[in-house]
Design a protein around this motif. Sequence first.
Motif, PDB file in Angstrom:
ATOM      1  N   UNK A  95      31.488 -35.226 -14.535  1.00 57.81           N
ATOM      2  CA  UNK A  95      31.567 -35.865 -15.843  1.00 57.81           C
ATOM      3  C   UNK A  95      31.390 -37.374 -15.703  1.00 57.81           C
ATOM      4  N   UNK A  96      30.340 -37.741 -14.990  1.00 60.63           N
ATOM      5  CA  UNK A  96      30.143 -39.164 -14.673  1.00 60.63           C
ATOM      6  C   UNK A  96      29.899 -39.994 -15.922  1.00 60.63           C
ATOM      7  N   UNK A  97      29.235 -39.437 -16.920  1.00 55.10           N
ATOM      8  CA  UNK A  97      28.962 -40.199 -18.141  1.00 55.10           C
ATOM      9  C   UNK A  97      30.272 -40.549 -18.854  1.00 55.10           C
ATOM     10  N   UNK A  98      31.130 -39.560 -18.974  1.00 53.74           N
ATOM     11  CA  UNK A  98      32.416 -39.785 -19.638  1.00 53.74           C
ATOM     12  C   UNK A  98      33.260 -40.792 -18.851  1.00 53.74           C
ATOM     13  N   UNK A  99      33.314 -40.637 -17.526  1.00 53.08           N
ATOM     14  CA  UNK A  99      34.129 -41.524 -16.685  1.00 53.08           C
ATOM     15  C   UNK A  99      33.642 -42.965 -16.757  1.00 53.08           C
ATOM     16  N   UNK A 100      32.341 -43.149 -16.603  1.00 48.97           N
ATOM     17  CA  UNK A 100      31.783 -44.503 -16.645  1.00 48.97           C
ATOM     18  C   UNK A 100      31.995 -45.134 -18.013  1.00 48.97           C
ATOM     19  N   UNK A 101      31.781 -44.338 -19.073  1.00 45.60           N
ATOM     20  CA  UNK A 101      31.953 -44.861 -20.428  1.00 45.60           C
ATOM     21  C   UNK A 101      33.401 -45.290 -20.667  1.00 45.60           C
ATOM     22  N   UNK A 102      34.355 -44.531 -20.125  1.00 48.22           N
ATOM     23  CA  UNK A 102      35.774 -44.861 -20.294  1.00 48.22           C
ATOM     24  C   UNK A 102      36.080 -46.234 -19.710  1.00 48.22           C
ATOM     25  N   UNK A 103      35.634 -46.479 -18.470  1.00 45.47           N
ATOM     26  CA  UNK A 103      35.955 -47.753 -17.822  1.00 45.47           C
ATOM     27  C   UNK A 103      35.199 -48.919 -18.451  1.00 45.47           C
ATOM     28  N   UNK A 104      33.960 -48.689 -18.838  1.00 46.97           N
ATOM     29  CA  UNK A 104      33.199 -49.753 -19.498  1.00 46.97           C
ATOM     30  C   UNK A 104      33.831 -50.100 -20.847  1.00 46.97           C
ATOM     31  N   UNK A 105      34.280 -49.078 -21.573  1.00 50.51           N
ATOM     32  CA  UNK A 105      34.937 -49.323 -22.861  1.00 50.51           C
ATOM     33  C   UNK A 105      36.243 -50.084 -22.660  1.00 50.51           C
ATOM     34  N   UNK A 106      36.977 -49.731 -21.606  1.00 48.39           N
ATOM     35  CA  UNK A 106      38.235 -50.427 -21.323  1.00 48.39           C
ATOM     36  C   UNK A 106      37.968 -51.887 -20.968  1.00 48.39           C
ATOM     37  N   UNK A 107      36.891 -52.129 -20.204  1.00 44.80           N
ATOM     38  CA  UNK A 107      36.513 -53.499 -19.862  1.00 44.80           C
ATOM     39  C   UNK A 107      36.141 -54.284 -21.120  1.00 44.80           C
ATOM     40  N   UNK A 108      35.378 -53.660 -22.010  1.00 40.69           N
ATOM     41  CA  UNK A 108      34.983 -54.330 -23.251  1.00 40.69           C
ATOM     42  C   UNK A 108      36.193 -54.631 -24.127  1.00 40.69           C
ATOM     43  N   UNK A 109      37.112 -53.675 -24.200  1.00 34.75           N
ATOM     44  CA  UNK A 109      38.315 -53.869 -25.009  1.00 34.75           C
ATOM     45  C   UNK A 109      39.150 -55.024 -24.470  1.00 34.75           C
ATOM     46  N   UNK A 110      39.323 -55.060 -23.144  1.00 33.38           N
ATOM     47  CA  UNK A 110      40.084 -56.154 -22.538  1.00 33.38           C
ATOM     48  C   UNK A 110      39.365 -57.483 -22.740  1.00 33.38           C
ATOM     49  N   UNK A 111      38.040 -57.469 -22.652  1.00 31.86           N
ATOM     50  CA  UNK A 111      37.271 -58.693 -22.850  1.00 31.86           C
ATOM     51  C   UNK A 111      37.397 -59.232 -24.258  1.00 31.86           C
TER      52      UNK A 111
END
Length: 737
Positions: free
Chosen positions: A15-31
């Motif tokens: 589930x690499x798409x879901x995993x990568x999207x989760x961390x990228x979204x978390x990075x964007x949210x923190x940013x």
Amino acid sequence: MATFLYRLGRFAFRRRHFTALFWVALLALAGVGAAGAPAAGNTSFSIPGTEAQKAFDVLEERFPGASADGATARVVFKAPAGEKMTDADNKATVQKTVQELSGDSQVALVTDPYQGGGVSQDGAVAYASVSYKVSGMELEDSSRDALKAAAEDARDTGLTVEIGGDALQAVPETGAAEIIGIGVAAVVLVITFGSLIAAGLPLLTAIIGVGIGVASISALAATLDLGSTTSILATMIGLAVGIDYALFIVSRYRAELAEGREREEAAGRAVGTAGSAVVFAGLTVVIALVGLSVVNIPMLTKMGIAAAGTVAIAVLIALTMVPALLGYAGRRVRPAGEKSKLLGGGRDKGADKAQRPNMGTRWASFVVRRPVAVLLLGVVGLGAAAVPASSLELGLPDDGSQPTSTTQRRAYDLLSEGFGPGFNGPLVVVVDAKDSDDPQAVFQRTGDDIKGLDGVITVAPATPNEAGDTATITVIPDSKPSSVATEDLVHEIRDAGADIKADAGADILVTGATAMDIDVSQKLNDALVPYLALVVGLAFLLLIVVFRSILVPLKAALGFLLSVLAALGAVVAVFQWGWLSGLMGVEETGPVMSMMPIFMVGVVFGLAMDYEVFLVTRMREAFVHGENPSQAVVTGFRYSARVVTAAAVIMMAVFSGFIGSSEAMVKMIGFGLAVAVLFDAFVVRMAIVPAVLALLGKKAWWLPKWLDRVLPNVDVEGEGLRTQDDRKDEDRELVRV
């Protein structure tokens, strides 16, 4: 543990798409949160439980509106040779400067030197004190510019004018060396993996993890009172461990591919085995950092917790984001022993090279044959490096520790020249006579008693508050702030205050930067033993669970003590004695920062256990699978030495990058941690550890049977995964039959 992480690794791979999207979204949210938050300033500095802090709290309560925590500046004037500051023209210039400074909206008060006793006895030096309504980090650029402009106007008349105090304080910068450190890490990764793609994965995941951690710190800085230094230290530690944790998992993944496993299976097994080591290594770092709260210094506690949060994120990203990116990379990440076409392609000089002993194997074989000589050489070498630590002097930085090229340092020197060395470290005596029958008599007696003490130049008249029940008395010592004589004077004033309290019921409290420095050092010294007991004790128990041994964790703890003492010795040699100070960019030597020893103990212990876990779990794995103790040591080095070496070089490069910081504390910590990793990885873990294990033999892995039954089986070696393989083989045989 291994089975759970194995499934997690396979899930992240699939589930690499879901995993990568989760961390990228978390990075964007923190940013987004960081972008909309106020900039971090200097965290409020308080030392609960100390007399200096108690006095400060009394001042806040009894002298409201005094802006006790506001920024201050001292504009120091020196007359040209043959002139005095009392000359008409010079006096007019100073008074014009005072008037100019008073026009700033952020200025609370400007003291005229001719009305406040700010002219030296010889008339050569004078100073004007400027008090601001806000802290140094909250000052607007226009206020700083106005301060500098007023000083420049006065210089134009021929006076020497310098500015001291924290009003010119700025957010610390780390410099370009930080980027160089990351560049060195990239080169080491390329050499280690022989592939640009494989080398890029640890860097990418580490940067994402640090980005989330630092952005979260920035977003919460104003709410939680986190200083600018907090994010720098979180970046330093987060980058180092983030790269290392990803490095170990990618390395194990390539090793699993080399054994012929499918990519999804290899990713699962890499996370199940190397990932288990990552979890426990990360736990030791988190324990060490969170344990800093034992010291009960809020600033240190916040720094530790923020850095621990970044480390936790690095662990989670290594366990999930790394296998996801390995899924994206596909065949571009090759099995161990193969290089990418860009770097030369094919197997390394023939398939038979994989059968040759590598450098790790040859070194471990040598140590196993000569354990006593290697052990003695390592211990004696670290002991010699630790010798300077016996001369350790602790203190907090002030303008006297600034480089001589700065205006703050020149102002400090001018004040020492005109008013004596103790003028830069005045003691503030707070007389709390609220419960006394005659406060005025108590104020008078306190001042008279202090005048009778040795080492006192000036005792200012008591300045009472509006209620008349509390007063401040400023005391100027005849010795510099960091001297033993000044420390003795503080204790003498406190002893005299105890007598006054017994007679009149009034509290006599000593505060000020110098008194705070003394109290901080004492508090840190008192907390060191409990902190060591907590951190080392918890990590010791954790390592017993990991290694199923008593002696291996004990050896790990003793090796750490050697590393941290040797690293402290190196810090003293460079920052206190001045050895290689020019090379390290240390312009001014002086006492080591009070927080440095206990902070280094916490961080170095966590990092030292990283290498212990990564290196020794491979040995434990070999021993559990039937190899004799000596051969298990060699096997552990065969598979782990190169990766541990690369990890240590990367960590040293990252930490060394922070030596270029403009903040003295960050510079000192960066150097101390880089040297500590050098000592711990290459002397303790690579030399002393295999020597001790070779000498102990099977005793190294001894564990009482009753304890073995009690302890949980976390299966760091991946024995459960091997059992799964055996079951699969049996199922295949049944199908064939």
